[in-house]
Design a protein around this motif. Structure first.
Motif, PDB file in Angstrom:
ATOM      1  N   ARG A 141       8.193  -6.153   5.493  1.00 51.36           N
ATOM      2  CA  ARG A 141       8.723  -5.908   4.149  1.00 51.36           C
ATOM      3  C   ARG A 141       7.577  -5.533   3.205  1.00 51.36           C
ATOM      4  N   ASP A 142       6.466  -5.117   3.802  1.00 47.64           N
ATOM      5  CA  ASP A 142       5.259  -4.814   3.039  1.00 47.64           C
ATOM      6  C   ASP A 142       5.299  -3.366   2.517  1.00 47.64           C
ATOM      7  N   PHE A 143       6.345  -3.045   1.763  1.00 50.79           N
ATOM      8  CA  PHE A 143       6.470  -1.703   1.204  1.00 50.79           C
ATOM      9  C   PHE A 143       7.355  -1.758  -0.038  1.00 50.79           C
ATOM     10  N   ALA A 144       7.208  -0.754  -0.891  1.00 47.23           N
ATOM     11  CA  ALA A 144       8.059  -0.614  -2.077  1.00 47.23           C
ATOM     12  C   ALA A 144       8.994   0.570  -1.856  1.00 47.23           C
ATOM     13  N   VAL A 145      10.065   0.633  -2.651  1.00 46.76           N
ATOM     14  CA  VAL A 145      11.028   1.732  -2.547  1.00 46.76           C
ATOM     15  C   VAL A 145      11.266   2.314  -3.940  1.00 46.76           C
ATOM     16  N   VAL A 146      11.258   3.649  -4.024  1.00 51.28           N
ATOM     17  CA  VAL A 146      11.681   4.327  -5.250  1.00 51.28           C
ATOM     18  C   VAL A 146      12.777   5.323  -4.882  1.00 51.28           C
ATOM     19  N   LEU A 147      13.931   5.182  -5.529  1.00 51.47           N
ATOM     20  CA  LEU A 147      15.031   6.125  -5.351  1.00 51.47           C
ATOM     21  C   LEU A 147      15.005   7.082  -6.526  1.00 51.47           C
ATOM     22  N   GLN A 199       0.824  -1.213   0.000  1.00 49.46           N
ATOM     23  CA  GLN A 199       0.000   0.000   0.000  1.00 49.46           C
ATOM     24  C   GLN A 199       0.856   1.260   0.000  1.00 49.46           C
ATOM     25  N   LEU A 200       2.141   1.096   0.342  1.00 47.41           N
ATOM     26  CA  LEU A 200       2.994   2.253   0.637  1.00 47.41           C
ATOM     27  C   LEU A 200       4.331   2.136  -0.086  1.00 47.41           C
ATOM     28  N   THR A 201       4.756   3.241  -0.710  1.00 49.90           N
ATOM     29  CA  THR A 201       6.089   3.315  -1.314  1.00 49.90           C
ATOM     30  C   THR A 201       6.902   4.362  -0.574  1.00 49.90           C
ATOM     31  N   ILE A 202       8.131   4.013  -0.209  1.00 49.79           N
ATOM     32  CA  ILE A 202       9.056   4.979   0.377  1.00 49.79           C
ATOM     33  C   ILE A 202       9.799   5.632  -0.785  1.00 49.79           C
ATOM     34  N   VAL A 203       9.606   6.941  -0.963  1.00 51.01           N
ATOM     35  CA  VAL A 203      10.292   7.673  -2.028  1.00 51.01           C
ATOM     36  C   VAL A 203      11.457   8.427  -1.401  1.00 51.01           C
TER      37      VAL A 203
END
Length: 271
Positions: free
Chosen positions: A33-39, A5-9
């Protein structure tokens, strides 16, 4: 696996390798680990994408996208570019040198998002001075937290505090609905360069509630970011002027916007 549900940008520009690694380490120590990451990188000569991906993968974080903005375009455009890679409903924004507060921070956030579905939300931060001896220092953004209490939300006071008192909400650890942030940045792009968190001022005028929870969610590095050094202060003032002019164009009849505009452009402008 469930769809996160959540992405760490994480928005970076010429990142310090150590600060970036410590920010990623705070993701690695999360008990979910229920998150996505965008750098999202803003045209840095050295972006550390390969190192960051390898480090996160070694800690079981594999839903990672890297997005490069070329040439350098400023934080607002960097955020717009990063959001193109986001597929989740919510985003949480960080910079290298800002750390999630403890190992349960993201699990706590996911619980709140599920229970309350806020469109924009923020929490408390622990301010610290970096260096060889990092230590907590006093600080709070916003200074007046009372009008953001979800049980007694006070939209009028929020508008006054943000537009007239410049009592802003820090971008570190702010959570937005992705679509809402995309719309705000489309209005701001080309005008506001660095202050992507000025989106909150737009939301205040548009009567979109921004709830403030009483939990510490981030360690916030003081004295290094764009809002705390002298050259950057002039650039932030330029951004605020651009934001006031934009709000005046979009909402010419709004009384608080008109006051903010008149106040900013009078000759006796005081702190």
């Amino acid at each position: 696996p469930t769809v996160p549900q959540l992405t760490i940008v994480i928005l970076q520009y010429r990142p310090d390798a150590g600060a970036l690694r410590r920010t990623l380490a705070a993701l690695a120590m999360q008990d979910t680990r229920d998150f996505a990451v965008v750098l999202g990188d803003d045209g840095s000569p050295q972006d550390y994408f390969a190192e960051s991906r390898a480090y996160l993968a070694a800690h079981g974080i594999t839903d990672v996208q890297t997005v490069k903005l070329m040439p350098n375009g400023g934080t607002v455009k960097n955020m717009q570019n990063a959001l193109r890679a986001v597929t989740t409903r919510w985003v949480l924004t960080l910079s290298p040198g800002d750390f999630l507060y403890d190992s349960e921070t993201l699990r706590w956030w996911l619980g709140r998002l599920q229970a309350d579905a806020p469109r924009v939300a923020f929490c408390r931060q622990a301010y610290f001075a970096p260096g060889s001896d990092p230590h907590p220092v006093p600080g709070e953004t916003p200074f007046d937290r009372t009008p953001y209490d979800p049980a007694h939300y006070d939209a009028r006071t929020v508008r006054r505090n943000l537009l007239l008192y410049d009592d802003g909400i820090s971008g570190a650890g702010l959570v937005y609905e992705r679509e809402l942030l995309v719309q705000a940045l489309e209005k701001m792009a080309g005008r506001v360069l660095l202050a992507e968190d000025f989106a909150a001022r737009l939301f205040a005028v548009e009567n979109i509630p921004m709830v403030g929870y009483d939990r510490c969610i981030a360690w916030y590095e003081v004295g290094t970011g764009v809002s705390t050094n002298e050259g950057a202060r002039a650039r932030m003032l330029r951004d605020w002027r651009a934001m006031v002019e934009l709000l005046r164009e979009l909402y010419p009849k709004d009384r608080t916007v008109r006051l903010a505009y008149e106040y900013y452009f009078n000759d006796r402008h005081k702190s």
